[in-house]
Design a protein around this motif. Structure first.
Motif, mmCIF file in Angstrom:
data_model
loop_
_atom_site.group_PDB
_atom_site.id
_atom_site.type_symbol
_atom_site.label_atom_id
_atom_site.label_comp_id
_atom_site.label_asym_id
_atom_site.label_seq_id
_atom_site.Cartn_x
_atom_site.Cartn_y
_atom_site.Cartn_z
ATOM 1 N N PHE A 282 1.227 -5.809 -9.802
ATOM 2 C CA PHE A 282 0.962 -4.405 -9.517
ATOM 3 C C PHE A 282 -0.390 -4.158 -8.857
ATOM 4 C CE2 PHE A 282 4.476 -3.993 -12.358
ATOM 5 C CZ PHE A 282 5.118 -2.870 -11.910
ATOM 6 N N ARG B 204 3.846 1.515 -1.287
ATOM 7 C CA ARG B 204 4.394 1.643 -2.648
ATOM 8 C C ARG B 204 3.386 2.313 -3.565
ATOM 9 N NH1 ARG B 204 2.488 -0.771 -7.312
ATOM 10 N NH2 ARG B 204 1.821 -2.436 -5.970
ATOM 11 N N ARG B 205 2.136 1.936 -3.455
ATOM 12 C CA ARG B 205 1.105 2.540 -4.311
ATOM 13 C C ARG B 205 0.920 4.015 -3.985
ATOM 14 N NH1 ARG B 205 -3.756 -1.345 -5.645
ATOM 15 N NH2 ARG B 205 -4.120 0.443 -6.959
ATOM 16 N N GLN B 206 0.969 4.374 -2.719
ATOM 17 C CA GLN B 206 0.819 5.785 -2.368
ATOM 18 C C GLN B 206 2.016 6.591 -2.860
ATOM 19 O OE1 GLN B 206 -0.624 6.412 1.573
ATOM 20 N NE2 GLN B 206 -0.550 8.621 1.396
ATOM 21 N N GLU C 198 3.630 5.940 -5.551
ATOM 22 C CA GLU C 198 3.377 6.112 -6.987
ATOM 23 C C GLU C 198 2.510 7.339 -7.257
ATOM 24 O OE1 GLU C 198 3.180 1.360 -8.078
ATOM 25 O OE2 GLU C 198 1.356 2.535 -8.102
ATOM 26 N N TRP C 199 1.489 7.524 -6.438
ATOM 27 C CA TRP C 199 0.521 8.586 -6.686
ATOM 28 C C TRP C 199 0.956 9.940 -6.131
ATOM 29 C CZ3 TRP C 199 -2.937 7.601 -10.213
ATOM 30 C CH2 TRP C 199 -3.316 6.288 -10.434
ATOM 31 N N SER D 18 -2.189 1.320 -11.279
ATOM 32 C CA SER D 18 -0.887 1.289 -10.614
ATOM 33 C C SER D 18 0.209 1.002 -11.625
ATOM 34 C CB SER D 18 -0.883 0.225 -9.515
ATOM 35 O OG SER D 18 0.370 0.168 -8.895
ATOM 36 N N ARG D 19 0.009 0.008 -12.457
ATOM 37 C CA ARG D 19 1.013 -0.347 -13.461
ATOM 38 C C ARG D 19 1.227 0.805 -14.443
ATOM 39 N NH1 ARG D 19 -0.047 -5.476 -17.160
ATOM 40 N NH2 ARG D 19 -1.631 -4.079 -17.924
ATOM 41 N N GLN E 255 1.445 3.861 -13.871
ATOM 42 C CA GLN E 255 2.262 4.943 -13.328
ATOM 43 C C GLN E 255 3.704 4.903 -13.841
ATOM 44 O OE1 GLN E 255 1.279 7.595 -11.282
ATOM 45 N NE2 GLN E 255 -0.661 6.792 -12.007
ATOM 46 N N ASP F 175 0.830 -1.204 0.000
ATOM 47 C CA ASP F 175 0.000 0.000 0.000
ATOM 48 C C ASP F 175 0.868 1.260 0.000
ATOM 49 O OD1 ASP F 175 -2.480 -1.173 -0.143
ATOM 50 O OD2 ASP F 175 -2.832 -1.119 2.020
#
Length: 143
Positions: free
Chosen positions: A91, A65-67, A69-70, A96-97, A99, A63
């Motif tokens: 991903f 890692r995803r944040q 990314e954004w 997500s991918r 990004q 989670d």
């Protein structure tokens, strides 16, 4: 690895909070880069550790890692992931991918891997006479 990702995540949050509160400006903080090699192995390990601890749902590291990314770019925090196959299972979803704008394949590849990475762009003919993992010759139409 988990500590490095968490520290990077918290650093990003700190910058974003300070900038959002208007107590600092983005240029006051150093640009940062986190590289995760073998991301597939890392993601699998993070998920297994989370389950072994008796937890459910996604692993906090994934989670985070995803944040990153954004929200990482506005804080000057960049993330580079090295993966063998950028598939949805790894991903989590196509947003997500998506990004990751720069894509590269090194070594041999299948038609499905090429299409998953580059869509219907012309395939690159692999020239085995050139030594190294990322050597290619000229483009040819997709097969």
């Amino acid at each position: 690895m988990m500590w490095a990702l968490e520290e990077f995540f918290l650093s990003m949050l700190g910058v974003n909070i300070a900038v959002g509160a208007r107590t600092a400006w983005p240029g006051a903080f150093p640009q940062r880069l986190l590289v995760i090699d073998e991301f597939g192995t890392f993601a699998g390990m993070a998920a297994r550790m989370h389950r072994r601890a008796g937890q459910t749902g996604p692993a906090p590291a994934l989670d985070q890692r995803r944040q990153i990314e954004w929200q990482g770019r506005q804080a000057g925090h960049r993330l580079v992931l090295a993966v063998h196959q950028p598939n949805l299972r790894l991903f989590g979803d196509s947003d997500s991918r998506g990004q990751y704008g720069y894509r590269l394949i090194t070594g041999a590849y299948t038609t499905s891997l090429w299409r998953m990475t580059f869509g219907f762009a012309p395939r690159i003919e692999w020239d085995a006479r050139i030594k190294g993992r990322a050597s290619s010759a000229s483009a040819r139409p997709p097969t």
